[in-house]
Scaffold this active site. Structure first.
Site, PDB file in Angstrom:
ATOM      1  N   GLU A  89       3.479   3.697  -7.725  1.00  0.00           N
ATOM      2  CA  GLU A  89       4.231   2.523  -7.265  1.00  0.00           C
ATOM      3  C   GLU A  89       5.210   2.001  -8.305  1.00  0.00           C
ATOM      4  O   GLU A  89       5.767   0.915  -8.141  1.00  0.00           O
ATOM      5  CB  GLU A  89       3.271   1.395  -6.874  1.00  0.00           C
ATOM      6  CG  GLU A  89       2.321   1.727  -5.734  1.00  0.00           C
ATOM      7  CD  GLU A  89       3.011   1.876  -4.380  1.00  0.00           C
ATOM      8  OE1 GLU A  89       4.260   1.958  -4.333  1.00  0.00           O
ATOM      9  OE2 GLU A  89       2.290   1.924  -3.367  1.00  0.00           O
TER      10      GLU A  89
ATOM     11  N   HIS B 235      -0.012  -5.777  -8.002  1.00  0.00           N
ATOM     12  CA  HIS B 235      -0.145  -5.256  -6.639  1.00  0.00           C
ATOM     13  C   HIS B 235      -1.611  -4.981  -6.366  1.00  0.00           C
ATOM     14  O   HIS B 235      -2.280  -4.311  -7.168  1.00  0.00           O
ATOM     15  CB  HIS B 235       0.670  -3.976  -6.493  1.00  0.00           C
ATOM     16  CG  HIS B 235       0.367  -3.185  -5.254  1.00  0.00           C
ATOM     17  ND1 HIS B 235       0.289  -3.756  -4.002  1.00  0.00           N
ATOM     18  CD2 HIS B 235       0.108  -1.854  -5.077  1.00  0.00           C
ATOM     19  CE1 HIS B 235       0.003  -2.818  -3.104  1.00  0.00           C
ATOM     20  NE2 HIS B 235      -0.118  -1.659  -3.738  1.00  0.00           N
TER      21      HIS B 235
ATOM     22  N   HIS C  22      -4.908  -4.377  -3.178  1.00  0.00           N
ATOM     23  CA  HIS C  22      -5.326  -4.095  -1.817  1.00  0.00           C
ATOM     24  C   HIS C  22      -6.448  -5.054  -1.434  1.00  0.00           C
ATOM     25  O   HIS C  22      -7.404  -4.676  -0.761  1.00  0.00           O
ATOM     26  CB  HIS C  22      -5.806  -2.651  -1.683  1.00  0.00           C
ATOM     27  CG  HIS C  22      -4.729  -1.629  -1.886  1.00  0.00           C
ATOM     28  ND1 HIS C  22      -4.977  -0.267  -1.761  1.00  0.00           N
ATOM     29  CD2 HIS C  22      -3.421  -1.745  -2.189  1.00  0.00           C
ATOM     30  CE1 HIS C  22      -3.845   0.398  -1.993  1.00  0.00           C
ATOM     31  NE2 HIS C  22      -2.888  -0.477  -2.260  1.00  0.00           N
TER      32      HIS C  22
ATOM     33  N   TYR D 164      -0.650 -26.453   2.196  1.00  0.00           N
ATOM     34  CA  TYR D 164       0.483 -26.810   1.344  1.00  0.00           C
ATOM     35  C   TYR D 164       0.678 -25.861   0.169  1.00  0.00           C
ATOM     36  O   TYR D 164       1.794 -25.686  -0.342  1.00  0.00           O
ATOM     37  CB  TYR D 164       0.340 -28.252   0.844  1.00  0.00           C
ATOM     38  CG  TYR D 164      -0.686 -28.456  -0.249  1.00  0.00           C
ATOM     39  CD1 TYR D 164      -0.349 -28.279  -1.587  1.00  0.00           C
ATOM     40  CD2 TYR D 164      -1.994 -28.825   0.051  1.00  0.00           C
ATOM     41  CE1 TYR D 164      -1.278 -28.454  -2.592  1.00  0.00           C
ATOM     42  CE2 TYR D 164      -2.928 -29.015  -0.938  1.00  0.00           C
ATOM     43  CZ  TYR D 164      -2.576 -28.829  -2.265  1.00  0.00           C
ATOM     44  OH  TYR D 164      -3.501 -29.000  -3.252  1.00  0.00           O
TER      45      TYR D 164
ATOM     46  N   HIS E 212      -0.756  -2.214   4.085  1.00  0.00           N
ATOM     47  CA  HIS E 212      -0.870  -1.748   2.700  1.00  0.00           C
ATOM     48  C   HIS E 212      -1.620  -2.744   1.812  1.00  0.00           C
ATOM     49  O   HIS E 212      -2.707  -2.450   1.334  1.00  0.00           O
ATOM     50  CB  HIS E 212       0.538  -1.474   2.160  1.00  0.00           C
ATOM     51  CG  HIS E 212       0.584  -0.818   0.832  1.00  0.00           C
ATOM     52  ND1 HIS E 212       1.649  -0.041   0.423  1.00  0.00           N
ATOM     53  CD2 HIS E 212      -0.278  -0.829  -0.218  1.00  0.00           C
ATOM     54  CE1 HIS E 212       1.433   0.404  -0.808  1.00  0.00           C
ATOM     55  NE2 HIS E 212       0.259  -0.071  -1.213  1.00  0.00           N
TER      56      HIS E 212
ATOM     57  N   TYR F 265       3.586 -32.079 -10.838  1.00  0.00           N
ATOM     58  CA  TYR F 265       2.127 -32.049 -10.788  1.00  0.00           C
ATOM     59  C   TYR F 265       1.543 -31.198 -11.906  1.00  0.00           C
ATOM     60  O   TYR F 265       1.827 -30.010 -12.028  1.00  0.00           O
ATOM     61  CB  TYR F 265       1.661 -31.480  -9.447  1.00  0.00           C
ATOM     62  CG  TYR F 265       0.172 -31.260  -9.344  1.00  0.00           C
ATOM     63  CD1 TYR F 265      -0.696 -32.336  -9.231  1.00  0.00           C
ATOM     64  CD2 TYR F 265      -0.355 -29.973  -9.374  1.00  0.00           C
ATOM     65  CE1 TYR F 265      -2.064 -32.144  -9.159  1.00  0.00           C
ATOM     66  CE2 TYR F 265      -1.720 -29.777  -9.301  1.00  0.00           C
ATOM     67  CZ  TYR F 265      -2.573 -30.855  -9.179  1.00  0.00           C
ATOM     68  OH  TYR F 265      -3.927 -30.657  -9.106  1.00  0.00           O
TER      69      TYR F 265
END
Length: 217
Positions: free
Chosen positions: A74, A93, A95, A114, A156, A209
């Site tokens: 990837e 990344h 799964h 939110y 994916h 915040y």
């Protein structure tokens, strides 16, 4: 410690942590970190329970590796995201179950909570399915992440960015938590979605915040 050595350590530790947290399994998923001459990324075939600094690859963003090891399949997606979003210092990344389940439905994560606003918009988009490890997947991922710091990848998994590895890892945990909560809410009924004004107010609130840096994903 050199920049690359530090990146190798952080990438390896983050990949192991994804396994410990149950967000990846076996050799699924990958982690990268931007460095001056490109990126450091997990190597192809490394597993979440055995990854060490030597299981990472230092390479340029156009695909030239400085190490003998083969980078994750990837790498084109990581490189495309780092090229397209200069503010991103790391890409994670996974799964992870809930995100992958939603991605297999081909659905976005809408503004049911939110905290979705923390990823840059009123939703987390789902990119269409494209074969893994291809330049075409890199293209659809970049498009889905326009004005966002995360997206789902159809059939994916998910991908997130952060200003550094620690921030990207935290973002992956947050996205998986939200996806799980959304699917749980859907199993009980129809979630009430927040409107654009409510999400705008959230983003304004995020600016102050806990210190602005704490809310960036």
């Amino acid at each position: 410690m050199s920049e690359v050595a530090q990146a190798r350590d952080e990438v390896a530790r983050a990949y192991r942590e994804l396994g410990r947290l149950g967000l990846n399994f076996g050799s699924a998923g990958n982690v990268s970190c931007r460095v001056t001459e490109g990126m450091v990324i997990t190597r192809s075939g490394t597993t979440v329970d055995a990854t060490a600094e030597g299981d990472t690859v230092w390479m340029t963003l156009d695909g030239n590796a400085t190490d003998a090891a083969v980078p994750s399949s990837e790498w084109p997606m990581h490189a495309a995201i780092l090229r397209s979003f200069p503010e991103a210092g790391s890409v994670v990344h996974t799964h992870a179950d809930a995100c992958t389940a939603l991605a297999c439905l081909g659905e976005r994560l809408p503004a049911f909570h939110y905290m979705v606003a923390g990823f840059g918009g009123d939703d987390v988009r789902c990119a269409p399915y494209v074969t893994f490890g291809t330049p075409e997947l890199a293209e659809v991922a970049v498009e889905a992440m326009r004005e966002r710091t995360a997206c789902l990848l159809g059939n994916h998994g998910m991908i997130v960015t952060g200003r550094d590895v620690k921030t990207a890892l935290a973002a992956a945990v947050r996205l998986e938590t939200l996806a799980r909560q959304y699917l749980l809410a859907r199993s009980a009924g129809t979630p009430r979605l927040l409107d654009a004004g409510q999400m705008d107010a959230t983003r304004e609130r995020y600016k102050t915040y806990g210190g602005a840096a704490s809310t960036q994903v």
